[in-house]
Motif scaffolding. Structure first.
Motif, PDB file in Angstrom:
ATOM      1  N   UNK A  80     -13.312  -0.121   0.343  1.00 30.05           N
ATOM      2  CA  UNK A  80     -13.624  -1.006  -0.432  1.00 30.05           C
ATOM      3  C   UNK A  80     -12.793  -2.197  -0.551  1.00 30.05           C
ATOM      4  N   UNK A  81     -13.607  -3.445  -0.570  1.00 35.42           N
ATOM      5  CA  UNK A  81     -13.038  -4.371  -0.183  1.00 35.42           C
ATOM      6  C   UNK A  81     -12.632  -5.274  -1.680  1.00 35.42           C
ATOM      7  N   UNK A  82     -11.712  -5.988  -1.611  1.00 36.62           N
ATOM      8  CA  UNK A  82     -11.427  -6.783  -2.884  1.00 36.62           C
ATOM      9  C   UNK A  82     -10.857  -8.360  -2.631  1.00 36.62           C
ATOM     10  N   UNK A  83     -10.978  -8.926  -3.632  1.00 31.44           N
ATOM     11  CA  UNK A  83     -10.188 -10.308  -3.431  1.00 31.44           C
ATOM     12  C   UNK A  83      -9.563 -10.579  -4.912  1.00 31.44           C
ATOM     13  N   UNK A  84      -8.464 -11.034  -4.857  1.00 26.17           N
ATOM     14  CA  UNK A  84      -7.806 -11.233  -6.115  1.00 26.17           C
ATOM     15  C   UNK A  84      -8.173 -12.975  -6.422  1.00 26.17           C
ATOM     16  N   UNK A 294       8.782  -5.009  -0.960  1.00 33.69           N
ATOM     17  CA  UNK A 294       8.016  -3.913  -1.718  1.00 33.69           C
ATOM     18  C   UNK A 294       6.932  -4.756  -2.062  1.00 33.69           C
ATOM     19  N   UNK A 295       5.763  -3.918  -2.084  1.00 37.12           N
ATOM     20  CA  UNK A 295       4.450  -4.010  -2.580  1.00 37.12           C
ATOM     21  C   UNK A 295       4.223  -4.493  -4.063  1.00 37.12           C
ATOM     22  N   UNK A 296       4.010  -5.619  -4.259  1.00 35.65           N
ATOM     23  CA  UNK A 296       3.842  -6.072  -5.584  1.00 35.65           C
ATOM     24  C   UNK A 296       2.258  -6.419  -6.053  1.00 35.65           C
ATOM     25  N   UNK A 297       1.502  -5.769  -5.226  1.00 34.75           N
ATOM     26  CA  UNK A 297       0.154  -6.058  -5.125  1.00 34.75           C
ATOM     27  C   UNK A 297      -0.320  -5.274  -6.580  1.00 34.75           C
ATOM     28  N   UNK A 298      -1.141  -5.700  -7.765  1.00 33.03           N
ATOM     29  CA  UNK A 298      -1.514  -5.004  -8.958  1.00 33.03           C
ATOM     30  C   UNK A 298      -2.396  -3.884  -8.444  1.00 33.03           C
ATOM     31  N   UNK A 299      -2.192  -2.394  -8.940  1.00 33.78           N
ATOM     32  CA  UNK A 299      -3.002  -1.494  -8.964  1.00 33.78           C
ATOM     33  C   UNK A 299      -4.239  -1.994  -9.760  1.00 33.78           C
ATOM     34  N   UNK A 300      -5.579  -1.766  -9.206  1.00 34.23           N
ATOM     35  CA  UNK A 300      -6.018  -0.722  -8.257  1.00 34.23           C
ATOM     36  C   UNK A 300      -6.214  -1.292  -6.582  1.00 34.23           C
ATOM     37  N   UNK A 301      -5.773  -2.603  -6.732  1.00 35.51           N
ATOM     38  CA  UNK A 301      -6.084  -3.173  -5.399  1.00 35.51           C
ATOM     39  C   UNK A 301      -5.285  -2.741  -4.347  1.00 35.51           C
ATOM     40  N   UNK A 302      -3.867  -2.388  -4.569  1.00 33.40           N
ATOM     41  CA  UNK A 302      -2.914  -2.116  -3.505  1.00 33.40           C
ATOM     42  C   UNK A 302      -3.569  -0.829  -2.874  1.00 33.40           C
ATOM     43  N   UNK A 303      -4.392   0.204  -3.433  1.00 35.72           N
ATOM     44  CA  UNK A 303      -4.822   1.454  -2.744  1.00 35.72           C
ATOM     45  C   UNK A 303      -5.828   0.927  -1.673  1.00 35.72           C
ATOM     46  N   UNK A 314       3.235   4.118  -2.270  1.00 32.37           N
ATOM     47  CA  UNK A 314       2.068   3.543  -2.813  1.00 32.37           C
ATOM     48  C   UNK A 314       1.395   3.945  -4.320  1.00 32.37           C
ATOM     49  N   UNK A 315       2.120   4.868  -4.598  1.00 37.54           N
ATOM     50  CA  UNK A 315       1.538   5.301  -5.907  1.00 37.54           C
ATOM     51  C   UNK A 315       2.547   5.284  -7.085  1.00 37.54           C
ATOM     52  N   UNK A 316       3.883   4.716  -6.667  1.00 41.01           N
ATOM     53  CA  UNK A 316       5.044   4.339  -7.615  1.00 41.01           C
ATOM     54  C   UNK A 316       4.443   3.148  -8.394  1.00 41.01           C
ATOM     55  N   UNK A 317       4.872   3.153  -9.674  1.00 40.03           N
ATOM     56  CA  UNK A 317       4.851   1.639 -10.534  1.00 40.03           C
ATOM     57  C   UNK A 317       5.927   0.977 -10.106  1.00 40.03           C
TER      58      UNK A 317
END
Ligand code: 5AD
Ligand code: SF4
Length: 350
Positions: A80-84, A294-303, A314-317
């Motif tokens: 599933x593709x996304x763009x911020x 550290x990954x600072x991409x907002x969920x749900x995009x980071x998944x 991946x699943x941590x806040x």
């Protein structure tokens, strides 16, 4: 040549010949520990105890390339593709800044949707409105003009991993692109005054110790300010799904040798390293690494930014992730880096 002899030569920051790098890559058992200790010593002597945290915002997983190893490849129709939007990117950066991350990495697949002026505007606002200390770009191969525009807009650093120094392997794994083009871009970035990052993938099918030695020597020749060194992790929706992952120990050896030959470079304990082993990042920090991203991409995009499966953390806040990373740093008697953590090569006369 004897392992100990070569290690001493490397420790003295002398260059190594390719066959000598291979001697170090063949380290076994206690030799691996000795290599790690030497790298840790060089890291401490040249860079001290600070571990720099860089927030990474993966703002688009669209990619027009088709690299055989990568889950973002355009033929992966299952992703599933996304763009911020620019607003979402700025909000993510504000959140990262609020959590104490002074610098930001903007990463994406190769996505022409973000034109050079649009990205330039985002960079300018990150620095002026959000007050980000340093902006690192990692958006792949673009034109000289694009790179120039972004530099003028305030981008400080650029990550463009050379991935593999074997030109034939490069062409096979990255259809439609060449190592030569990649190296040309690394030169452009250097000429434009970016702090330049390269790096490679360990354990690619068809890779040899000779190739890995060439990778390390290339990074030294480019005199990179940063190098991302991580293991290959097979992704199920790619042509390399059935290939074995890169080995932990080999990755640590490459990292340690890179530290010996590039004493001032910023070397992250990569997420990929943390993904193939629960203690991967800790071991990376003990084998010469001094950066964590550290990954600072907002969920749900980071998944959906699935370069490879099982990404660590991946699943941590985000707040929780930072607490555990800081605890990791403290447990190694290290400190969290303050300020933008520029390359020591460009700080106050260094
Ligand atoms: N395993 C490990 N690293 C990978 N990358 C892409 N695909 C994989 C994989 N399957 C790395 C590349 C790229 C970075 C964003 O991710 O080195 O530069
Ligand atoms: Fe695109 Fe980079 Fe993945 Fe290649 S490695 S498919 S260029 S995101």
């Amino acid at each position: 040549q004897e392992f100990v002899e070569v290690l001493e030569k490397a420790r003295g920051s002398h260059g190594l010949e390719r066959h000598e790098v291979i001697v170090l890559l063949q380290a076994r058992g206690e030799e691996v520990d000795a290599l790690g200790r030497a790298a840790d010593g060089v890291r401490a002597a040249f860079l001290g105890d600070e571990v720099h945290l860089r927030g990474i915002i993966e703002f688009s997983n669209y990619c027009c390339r088709n690299c055989l190893y990568c889950g973002l490849r355009r033929d992966n129709r299952k992703l599933r593709r996304y763009r911020l939007t620019p607003g979402e990117i700025l909000a993510a950066a504000r959140k990262a800044a609020g959590l104490g991350l002074p610098t930001i990495v903007l990463q994406s697949g190769e996505d022409p949707h973000y034109t050079a002026p649009v990205l330039a505007d985002i960079i300018r606002r990150l620095k002026e409105e959000v007050g980000v200390g340093a902006v690192t770009l990692s958006v792949g191969e673009r034109s000289f003009e694009d790179y120039r525009l972004w530099r003028e807009a305030g981008a400080d650093r650029y990550l463009l991993k050379h991935e593999t120094a074997d030109a034939a392997l490069f062409a096979r794994l990255r259809p439609g692109t060449t190592l030569q083009d990649r190296l040309l871009r690394l030169k452009w970035l250097r000429d434009l005054g970016y702090q330049v990052g390269s790096g490679n993938i360990i354990g690619l099918p068809g890779q040899s110790l000779e190739t890995l030695a060439a990778d390390i020597l290339l990074m030294r020749e480019l005199d990179v300010e940063m190098a991302g060194i991580g293991p290959f992790i097979p992704h199920p929706q790619t042509p390399l799904a059935k290939e074995p992952p890169g080995e932990l120990e080999l990755t640590l050896k490459v990292l340690a040798i890179a530290r010996l030959l590039l004493p001032r470079a910023h070397l992250p304990a990569t997420t990929a390293l943390g993904t193939i082993h629960p203690q991967g990042r800790r071991m990376g920090l003990c084998f010469g690494a001094n950066v964590i991203m550290p990954d600072t991409t907002p969920p749900p995009y980071r998944y959906y930014y699935q370069i490879y499966p099982g990404k660590a953390g991946l699943h941590e806040e985000m707040g929780k992730t930072l607490v555990s990373l800081k605890n990791l740093i403290f447990s190694l008697n290290r400190r969290v880096g303050s300020g933008p953590g520029h390359s020591p090569k460009i700080q106050g006369g260094m």
